[in-house]
Design an enzyme around this catalytic site. Structure first.
Site, PDB file in Angstrom:
ATOM      1  N   ALA A 139       0.860  -1.187   0.000  1.00 33.58           N
ATOM      2  CA  ALA A 139       0.000   0.000   0.000  1.00 33.58           C
ATOM      3  C   ALA A 139       0.892   1.231   0.000  1.00 33.58           C
ATOM      4  CB  ALA A 139      -0.912   0.014   1.219  1.00 33.58           C
ATOM      5  N   ALA A 140       0.441   2.264  -0.698  1.00 32.21           N
ATOM      6  CA  ALA A 140       1.179   3.529  -0.722  1.00 32.21           C
ATOM      7  C   ALA A 140       0.212   4.661  -0.395  1.00 32.21           C
ATOM      8  CB  ALA A 140       1.819   3.751  -2.085  1.00 32.21           C
ATOM      9  N   ALA A 141       0.563   5.466   0.604  1.00 30.54           N
ATOM     10  CA  ALA A 141      -0.303   6.561   1.041  1.00 30.54           C
ATOM     11  C   ALA A 141       0.399   7.890   0.804  1.00 30.54           C
ATOM     12  CB  ALA A 141      -0.672   6.388   2.514  1.00 30.54           C
ATOM     13  N   LEU A 143       1.904   9.985   2.865  1.00 28.38           N
ATOM     14  CA  LEU A 143       3.129  10.291   3.596  1.00 28.38           C
ATOM     15  C   LEU A 143       4.112   9.133   3.657  1.00 28.38           C
ATOM     16  CD1 LEU A 143       1.562  12.236   6.624  1.00 28.38           C
ATOM     17  CD2 LEU A 143       2.364  13.144   4.440  1.00 28.38           C
ATOM     18  N   GLY A 144       3.673   7.940   3.270  1.00 25.18           N
ATOM     19  CA  GLY A 144       4.557   6.790   3.355  1.00 25.18           C
ATOM     20  C   GLY A 144       3.988   5.601   2.611  1.00 25.18           C
ATOM     21  N   LYS A 160       6.138   0.306   7.877  1.00 21.12           N
ATOM     22  CA  LYS A 160       5.711   1.590   7.327  1.00 21.12           C
ATOM     23  C   LYS A 160       6.935   2.497   7.183  1.00 21.12           C
ATOM     24  CE  LYS A 160       2.185   5.097   8.350  1.00 21.12           C
ATOM     25  NZ  LYS A 160       1.119   5.463   9.297  1.00 21.12           N
ATOM     26  N   ASP A 295      -8.774  10.724  11.717  1.00 26.84           N
ATOM     27  CA  ASP A 295      -8.668  10.434  10.284  1.00 26.84           C
ATOM     28  C   ASP A 295      -9.202   9.028   9.984  1.00 26.84           C
ATOM     29  OD1 ASP A 295      -7.998  10.956   7.643  1.00 26.84           O
ATOM     30  OD2 ASP A 295      -5.940  10.227   7.848  1.00 26.84           O
TER      31      ASP A 295
END
Length: 580
Positions: A139-141, A143-144, A160, A295
């Site tokens: 997974a890529a978000a 901020l990281g 992470k 969030d």
């Protein structure tokens, strides 16, 4: 690679950031031009589509363009897009479907860079830390990004890793947003606070907290401690030995995104149970602990299938539904006084006491202390008068926020920065619930929880608030007591006996002296014995109050007082009752 001058900044400081960029106009001009041109291109495209006719393919193309624009502009704007992706009331479905991809479907940065960052942060090689690790991020978000790995000790973990060189981008964008906010504030008809820059500052504080992974780990452990006795809420364990400011290793969660309704149903998970867990845990965060997840988008919440844990050779079946919270970077703390005022506001809303409700808004910061509340009281009644009336089943947070947005244009309401996060959290969780069950009504879960909190009254403050609900203008409100009990009993897990035991203990205490007297007066009010009301109450609770259990509860309550050395209160209480 040289370090950015602001790279040592650990906490958001608008003054330090402004001092740096004020004397570097070439940086701010170039970035401003890129932002303006990006959005200008998007809006011109929308107008062009409108002129040609609103075609389905054109809409899909513009939605994809918006998502790509936000990705190109970087993490600050991706965060804004993520916030919008939880607001189906504001964003069209075609755009919403694209913005949802920003939650965990972002372009990753190269794995060699990620592994080099891990090794530099933890001062050991990747092979020394993990027996297995995925070659690509799972997974890529914003901020990281996250890798799936296994420690040599056997634990399955999520690794992470923060994106490199985040601070230069974040600080520049925050500086520009703050400048734009200070310029736009006087022209906005909506009063968002003392100054729109406060909202940007709150956003900046949360962004800086989010990029400190050690802070996120501490948040996760604090959250886990709050819910340690709740088997329906899962928080991943943190592996501190392998964690640093920019790398976080935590327990791997086997679950399903809450928006993946097909897989949730295939797994046999009860969607209504998941909704109840989400709403109740959200209310507990706000009203009990004051420490809340700010969030809760679908990428941060997972439904978990039931399984058996083996502890000490004994199999323990997990609940039929369990919800896992992850990503504790964006959290906030509500002060005790604010928690109490929120409960007060609920009580005053139940009582339709709009004068005190207006005073609650002053305490919470929605109105300034010097505001004349008299003209606002009729407006509150007009807006909220039917919230708990016949249309109670239509109550939801979106309805309330929509109605209040109208008030904020006409009256001097403002939105404190902290409550912007709370409202976003509540609306997001409600949106997730509606995804699982479009017919969901938040009152089905929220009312039983609030009723139970008032009826159990484990603190003097809550017991005083229950008295406010049950007594109005000196008269006992039989119907409200019936409604509270009926609402609380609508939750099948609610047991009336412990509540009755707590109530008896309270009646026999010094603090309950006033209530003892008021109850006797209520029973004989208007020169008659209120047998009809008592009969209705009995019909409501008789199934729960079986003689054997009732006797045990009474003995337990008396034993509690005997242990505390206060049994002497019992004869005096009985004498007082006989006298009345």
């Amino acid at each position: 690679m040289g370090q950015h001058p602001l790279s040592r900044l650990r906490r958001y400081d608008a003054g330090v950031i402004a001092q740096y960029y004020r004397y570097r106009p070439w940086k701010t001009f170039g970035r401003s031009l890129k932002i303006v041109l990006s959005f200008l291109t998007f809006f011109l495209g929308l107008k062009w589509d409108e002129w040609r006719g609103n075609q389905v393919t054109a809409c899909l193309k513009r939605a994809d363009q918006l998502r790509r624009t936000l990705i190109r502009l970087g993490p600050t704007f991706i965060k804004v897009g993520q916030a919008l992706s939880t607001r189906p009331d504001l964003i069209r479905k075609d755009f919403l479907d694209e913005l949802i991809k920003l939650q965990d479907q972002l372009p990753p940065f190269p794995t060699p860079i990620a592994f080099a960052l891990m090794e530099a942060e933890l001062d050991r090689s990747v092979d020394e830390m993990f027996s297995q690790i995925s070659s690509l991020p799972v997974a890529a978000a914003s901020l990281g990004q996250v890798y799936h790995a296994r420690l040599y000790s056997g634990e399955e973990v999520a690794v992470k890793v923060q994106r490199p060189n985040l601070l230069p981008v974040l600080t520049l964008d925050l500086y520009l947003m703050r400048w734009a906010a200070s310029w736009l504030s006087p022209w906005l008809p909506l009063n968002l606070g003392h100054d729109l820059t406060l909202v940007v500052d709150e956003f900046g504080v949360k962004l800086f907290e989010e990029i400190d992974y050690l802070n996120e780990g501490r948040n996760a452990e604090k959250f886990a401690t709050n819910f340690r006795n709740d088997p329906t809420v899962k928080v991943p364990a943190i592996f501190w030995r392998y964690s640093s400011q920019h790398v976080l290793v935590l327990e791997w969660i086997h679950g399903y995104k809450l928006t993946d309704t097909a897989r949730i149903r295939e797994a046999g998970l009860a969607t209504d149970a998941l909704i109840e867990i989400g709403v109740t845990s959200g209310l507990r965060q706000l009203l009990e602990y004051g420490f809340f997840h700010a969030d809760p988008h679908p990428g941060n919440l997972f439904a978990m299938a039931p399984h058996c844990d083996v502890q000490g050779g004994k199999a323990t079946e997990q609940p039929m539904a369990q919800m896992a919270y992850i990503d504790f970077g964006m959290m906030d703390q509500l002060e005790e006084s604010a928690k109490e005022t929120l409960v007060d506001a609920v009580v005053h809303l139940i009582n339709k006491d709009y004068v005190d409700l207006a005073k609650d808004f002053v305490k919470l910061g929605f109105l300034t202390p010097d505001t004349d509340i008299q003209p606002i009281i009729p407006a509150l009644e007009a807006v909220l008068g039917d919230v708990l009336g016949e249309s109670v089943k239509d109550f939801n947070f979106k309805t309330i926020t929509d109605r209040f947005s109208e008030l904020m244009y006409e009256y001097p309401f403002r939105l404190p920065a902290k409550f912007a996060l709370i409202i976003r959290s509540l609306v997001t969780q409600e949106g997730l619930a509606l995804t699982l069950n479009p017919n969901f009504k938040i009152v089905d879960v929220a009312y039983p929880y609030i009723a139970q909190r008032l009826l159990t009254g484990e603190s003097p403050a809550l017991r005083r608030r229950l008295l406010e609900v049950l007594f109005k203008d000196g008269k006992f409100q039989w119907e409200r007591l019936e409604n509270l009990i009926a609402i609380a009993r609508s939750d099948q897990s609610f047991d009336l006996l412990p509540t009755a035991q707590l109530g008896l203990q309270y009646l026999l205490s010094d603090e309950g002296k006033f209530l003892r007297r008021q109850l006797i007066i209520a029973l004989t009010e208007d020169d008659r014995l209120h047998t009809e009301e008592m009969q209705r109450l009995w019909n409501l609770i008789k199934e729960d109050l079986q003689p054997g259990r009732l006797f045990s509860a009474a003995i337990g309550a008396l034993a509690e007082f005997s242990t505390a050395g206060t049994a002497a209160l019992i004869p005096s209480a009985l004498t007082a009752i006989r006298k009345v």
